[in-house]
Design a protein around this motif. Sequence first.
Motif, PDB file in Angstrom:
ATOM      1  N   CYS A   1       0.838  -1.191   0.000  1.00  0.00           N
ATOM      2  CA  CYS A   1       0.000   0.000   0.000  1.00  0.00           C
ATOM      3  C   CYS A   1       0.877   1.246   0.000  1.00  0.00           C
ATOM      4  O   CYS A   1       2.026   1.214   0.439  1.00  0.00           O
ATOM      5  CB  CYS A   1      -0.920   0.023   1.229  1.00  0.00           C
ATOM      6  N   LEU A   2       0.313   2.334  -0.495  1.00  0.00           N
ATOM      7  CA  LEU A   2       0.990   3.622  -0.479  1.00  0.00           C
ATOM      8  C   LEU A   2       0.340   4.473   0.600  1.00  0.00           C
ATOM      9  O   LEU A   2      -0.726   5.046   0.391  1.00  0.00           O
ATOM     10  CB  LEU A   2       0.854   4.294  -1.852  1.00  0.00           C
ATOM     11  N   PRO A   3       0.950   4.564   1.770  1.00  0.00           N
ATOM     12  CA  PRO A   3       0.341   5.337   2.862  1.00  0.00           C
ATOM     13  C   PRO A   3       0.465   6.833   2.611  1.00  0.00           C
ATOM     14  O   PRO A   3       1.366   7.293   1.911  1.00  0.00           O
ATOM     15  CB  PRO A   3       1.141   4.911   4.082  1.00  0.00           C
ATOM     16  N   PHE A   4      -0.439   7.597   3.213  1.00  0.00           N
ATOM     17  CA  PHE A   4      -0.374   9.049   3.128  1.00  0.00           C
ATOM     18  C   PHE A   4       0.505   9.633   4.220  1.00  0.00           C
ATOM     19  O   PHE A   4       0.915  10.787   4.134  1.00  0.00           O
ATOM     20  CB  PHE A   4      -1.776   9.650   3.238  1.00  0.00           C
ATOM     21  N   GLY A   5       0.770   8.852   5.263  1.00  0.00           N
ATOM     22  CA  GLY A   5       1.531   9.375   6.384  1.00  0.00           C
ATOM     23  C   GLY A   5       0.692  10.250   7.291  1.00  0.00           C
ATOM     24  O   GLY A   5       1.229  10.969   8.141  1.00  0.00           O
ATOM     25  N   VAL A   6      -0.623  10.207   7.117  1.00  0.00           N
ATOM     26  CA  VAL A   6      -1.573  10.948   7.952  1.00  0.00           C
ATOM     27  C   VAL A   6      -2.492   9.911   8.593  1.00  0.00           C
ATOM     28  O   VAL A   6      -3.290   9.265   7.903  1.00  0.00           O
ATOM     29  CB  VAL A   6      -2.398  11.949   7.123  1.00  0.00           C
TER      30      VAL A   6
END
Length: 238
Positions: free
Chosen positions: A21-26
Motif C-alpha cells: 500500500c501507499l500510505p499518506f503518512g496521515v
Amino acid sequence: MGDLRDRIASLEGVVAKQGECLPFGVSAIDAVLPGGGLARGDLHEFAGGGAGTVDGAAAALFVAGVAARTNGKIVWCLTRPDLFFPALAQAGLNANRVIFVESDREEDVLASMEEALSFGGLGAVVGEVVRLPMLASRRLQLAAEKKGSLALVVCSWRRQTEANDFGQPTASTTRWGVSVLPSEELPVPDVGRARCLLELMRSRAEVIVGACDDKGRIDLPTESIYGSHSSRRSRHSG
C-alpha cells in the motif's frame, strides 16, 4: 481455514497485497483505508466535491501528489491536454516522469489505461474521464490486480448533469471527493497553504488537509477531522 483461503486466492489468480500500500503518512486517513494506504493492484476513483472546474482541478492535483510519491514512470491518459505543468510540479510530480496519452474518445482513454496497467512496472496509471462505467471499472480493476499496478481515475465534469453520475456503483476499491477550502491562515499576510476537504466515500469519513507540497505530501491543519458525513452537515448547519 487461512490455508484454504490462500489456496482459493491462488486458484483465482488473486495476489495478496498485504504491505503493498501507499500510505499518506496521515493517521486520520491511513487508519480508515484497508491496509493503511492506497492499495497497489487496485483501482481508486477521485472527483471534485462539486461540479465546478476548481474542485475538479483540485482532484487532479491531489492525484498528481499521489502519483509523485510512487517510483517509476506515470502514464496519464486524457482527452484534453489541459494539465498545467507548473501545477503538477507544485504537487510534487515532475513532468519528465509523465507519459501523456491523448485520445479523442473516453472509451480510448479507458482502453489506454487498461493497456498501461497490463504492461506493469509503472509508478501509477492515471485516467481522466467524465464517467466511469461499471464494466470499464471492472476491466481496470482486473488489469491492476494482474500486475499489481496502481490505477487512479479522475472524474472531471463540465456540467452538473455529469456530476450526478458520480456515486453510481463501480469496481473502485476507494472513492474520493476533493473540495477546495480557504487557505490556512499564517502570520504572514496574504500567504497560506492551500487546503481541501477529502471525502472518503466508502469509509464515510471526511478530513481537512493541507494541499500536496512539492513532495506530494499532505498534512493536517489545525482544523482537521470532521468524522462522518452527517457530522459535517450538522456542523455547517449550526
